[in-house]
Scaffold this active site. Structure first.
Site, PDB file in Angstrom:
ATOM      1  N   HIS A 267       4.636   7.472   9.629  1.00 35.53           N
ATOM      2  CA  HIS A 267       5.270   7.088   8.366  1.00 35.53           C
ATOM      3  C   HIS A 267       6.715   6.650   8.587  1.00 35.53           C
ATOM      4  O   HIS A 267       7.676   7.343   8.261  1.00 35.53           O
ATOM      5  CB  HIS A 267       5.198   8.260   7.374  1.00 35.53           C
ATOM      6  N   HIS A 271       5.277   1.168   9.499  1.00 31.91           N
ATOM      7  CA  HIS A 271       4.180   1.367   8.519  1.00 31.91           C
ATOM      8  C   HIS A 271       4.536   0.653   7.211  1.00 31.91           C
ATOM      9  O   HIS A 271       3.682   0.001   6.598  1.00 31.91           O
ATOM     10  CB  HIS A 271       3.982   2.862   8.270  1.00 31.91           C
ATOM     11  N   ASP A 305       6.992   4.512   0.979  1.00 32.01           N
ATOM     12  CA  ASP A 305       7.058   5.778   1.742  1.00 32.01           C
ATOM     13  C   ASP A 305       8.480   6.123   2.160  1.00 32.01           C
ATOM     14  O   ASP A 305       8.693   6.842   3.135  1.00 32.01           O
ATOM     15  CB  ASP A 305       6.166   5.698   2.990  1.00 32.01           C
ATOM     16  N   ASP A 415      -2.323   0.457   2.019  1.00 35.27           N
ATOM     17  CA  ASP A 415      -1.789   1.701   2.597  1.00 35.27           C
ATOM     18  C   ASP A 415      -2.723   2.277   3.658  1.00 35.27           C
ATOM     19  O   ASP A 415      -2.286   2.915   4.608  1.00 35.27           O
ATOM     20  CB  ASP A 415      -1.561   2.723   1.468  1.00 35.27           C
TER      21      ASP A 415
END
Ligand SMILES: Nc1ncnc2c1ncn2[C@@H]1O[C@@H]2COP(=O)(O)O[C@H]2[C@H]1O
Length: 552
Positions: A267, A271, A305, A415
């Site tokens: 993360h 990403h 995120d 995602d």
């Protein structure tokens, strides 16, 4: 690694004031003198975009900035850090602070430099620690405080300080930041190895690179990710007729990159760009020519995120501030949106207006004040609502599916799109999420053997030993060991999938579990409703075949 910055002062002055310069120099791996704040921030950004493994990431260490003149206001500097480089562990000190304050600061920095090298302990600190008001007070009247001081990143500080600092500055961008020429930072290289064959203005190259499903963000440097993200967003802004200057858009990307933990396994900013790239390509199929919505969903994707701690919602203590603040519902997703909202309202406020206006125009149920398309999209990435979206795809006919539901499907699919990428690309993401799952298991083990303490107490030697046992060997000392492993043995081209599976034999089973439990049904039903997406389920089926053949 930790840096000692000297702003408008010399080593000798520091030695005189603290009379124990040796202990200062022992704490920092390099000393950098800069003429003023502009060159300080210029250097911070330049370091941050070095190719990984990047030892000067300002996260696996606690750096200190000594200010030689009192023309700078410490609180203004803390506010700049919290708004523009929030994940950086940076401590600001006035050269003429009282010696007692110096002793307190050096003590806490030494302790925190140890703490931020222990991956599991660091994640726990990010998620749960909060700095008592007293820590903030220390900045004001420089009184000694026996509580842990205000140097290491925490999610709660990120949330509260960015909001407060933005409100105090009524979301204006200070000249120190405004005057930075980000295009120059992207084109400056410490060594020729960093120089890019395709620079910032090679728009066609980057749009082509991002315009296909074989895209792999993992093969790009931080510089290339920023430039690619810049070209996507500037193209979308132009198509949607939304004004933004080149430097402001680059500031947005640098700020986003500095708001993700570069040292997270999965993360991280890679990403974020990967999900934005997938979102852009899915929007072209499902929302063709809808430029305003495409811009908003791609922004939601790149920000979805922000500040992710590399764990998951279930690992937050019930009694911690973030659990209480978000009523234990979509803790991470609400946090990501709030942080993204702070960045956008400062750097690109007219996009926020668009995000709210479209919601109202489409009579989407605008419930809360900050409700907007971007918020709804980010909240849709909470996997605890995954089955609800599968149910919509099962129960509704194509014509009954609302635009808001299509938006949610797009960002959700993006995602978890790594399982729909070609095998070699998908396998690299599988490796990284496997490492992150291991961290989560280690954190769980840590929390089961430690009471839930909020202050960053002194780390005892036995504590450090215990952590070495809990955490993977070699990942305790410094994330460089992880980065070097990541880059040397596994991620470098030509990628050797069999080498990966020899080292990580649990990956096939983990992928089959995720595909069979979540991904297959979602993408299968999505491709039934939207046949143009059939290539996604085809890729999943082909990857699944491979994982089955490797999971005896
Ligand atoms: N390749 C993968 N293998 C296993 N789990 C995955 C994979 N990709 C995504 N996930 C999970 O899907 C989740 C989507 O939301 P998050 O990004 O919060 O966390 C992600 C992981 O927990």
């Amino acid at each position: 690694m930790s840096t000692l910055f000297l702003v408008g002062c010399h080593k000798t002055a520091v030695e005189t004031v603290t009379s124990d310069y040796q202990s200062i120099e022992k704490n920092f791996q390099r000393v950098v003198s800069v003429s003023g704040l502009h060159s300080l921030f210029h250097k911070l950004y330049q370091d941050r975009i070095q190719t990984l493994p990047n030892r000067w990431n300002y996260e696996t260490g606690v750096s200190m900035v000594i200010l030689g003149t009192d023309k700078y206001d410490i609180r203004q500097l803390v506010s700049l850090r919290d708004r523009f480089v929030p994940t950086f562990n940076l401590r600001f000190v006035m050269l003429n602070d009282p010696v007692s304050h110096w002793k307190q600061i050096l003590k806490s920095i030494k302790m925190e430099q140890k703490l931020c090298k222990l991956r599991v302990r660091r994640m726990n600190h990010w998620m749960h620690h909060h700095h008592h008001e007293a820590d903030i007070k220390v900045h004001e009247d420089c009184q000694d405080s026996d509580s842990c001081e205000y140097n290491l990143y925490t999610m709660l500080n990120h949330l509260s300080n960015a909001h407060r600092a933005n409100t105090e500055a009524n979301s204006t961008i200070p000249n120190i930041i405004n005057d930075i020429e980000f295009a120059k930072i992207l084109s400056h290289y410490d060594n020729e190895l960093e120089s890019l064959p395709h620079g910032l203005h090679d728009k066609d190259y980057y749009l082509n690179l991002f315009d296909n499903w074989n895209f792999s963000a993992l093969n790009l440097t931080t510089r290339q990710l920023i430039i690619g993200g810049f070209h996507i967003l500037s193209t979308l802004a132009e198509q949607a007729n939304i004004e933004v200057s080149e430097n402001h858009l680059l500031l947005l990307l640098f700020t986003l990159e500095a708001s993700y933990h570069q040292i997270n396994r999965f993360h991280n900013f890679k990403h974020a760009i990967d999900v934005m790239q997938a979102t852009w390509n899915l929007c072209k199929i499902l929302l063709p020519e809808n430029h305003e919505l495409t811009l908003l969903i791609c922004l939601a994707a790149i920000g979805h995120d922000i500040g992710h701690p590399g764990t998951n919602n279930s690992l937050f203590w019930d009694e911690c501030d973030l659990s209480k603040l978000f009523k234990k519902t979509s803790i991470l997703e609400n946090f990501h949106f709030q942080m993204f909202h702070e960045i956008i309202r400062t750097i690109w406020p007219n996009v926020l207006e668009l995000s709210t206006n479209i919601l109202i125009k489409n009579q989407f149920n605008k419930v809360l004040d900050d409700e907007c398309i971007i918020k709804k999209a980010i909240l849709a990435t909470d996997m605890s609502f995954h089955s609800n979206y599968v149910q919509v795809l099962t129960d509704k006919t194509r014509s009954e599916i609302t635009t808001m539901e299509i938006i949610s499907f797009i960002i959700k699919a993006a995602d978890i799109s790594n399982v729909t990428r070609p095998l070699d690309v998908s396998a690299k993401w599988a490796y990284l999420i496997t490492l992150e799952f291991k961290d989560c298991a280690n954190l769980q083990a840590y929390n089961e053997t430690h009471e839930h303490g909020f202050s960053c107490e002194e780390l005892s030697l036995e504590e450090i030993e215990k952590l070495r046992i809990i955490d993977e060997k070699g990942n305790n000392d410094d994330d460089m060991s992880f980065e070097i492993e990541l880059n040397d043995n596994i991620m470098k081209e030509p990628f050797q999938l069999l080498v990966l599976l020899e080292n990580y034999p649990m990956i096939p089973k983990g992928q089959l579990f995720f595909i069979n439990t979540f991904a297959f049904e979602f993408f299968n039903k999505l491709s039934i409703q939207f046949p143009a997406l059939k290539f996604l389920i085809d890729n999943i089926n082909s990857n699944k075949e491979y994982w089955l053949s490797k999971s005896d």
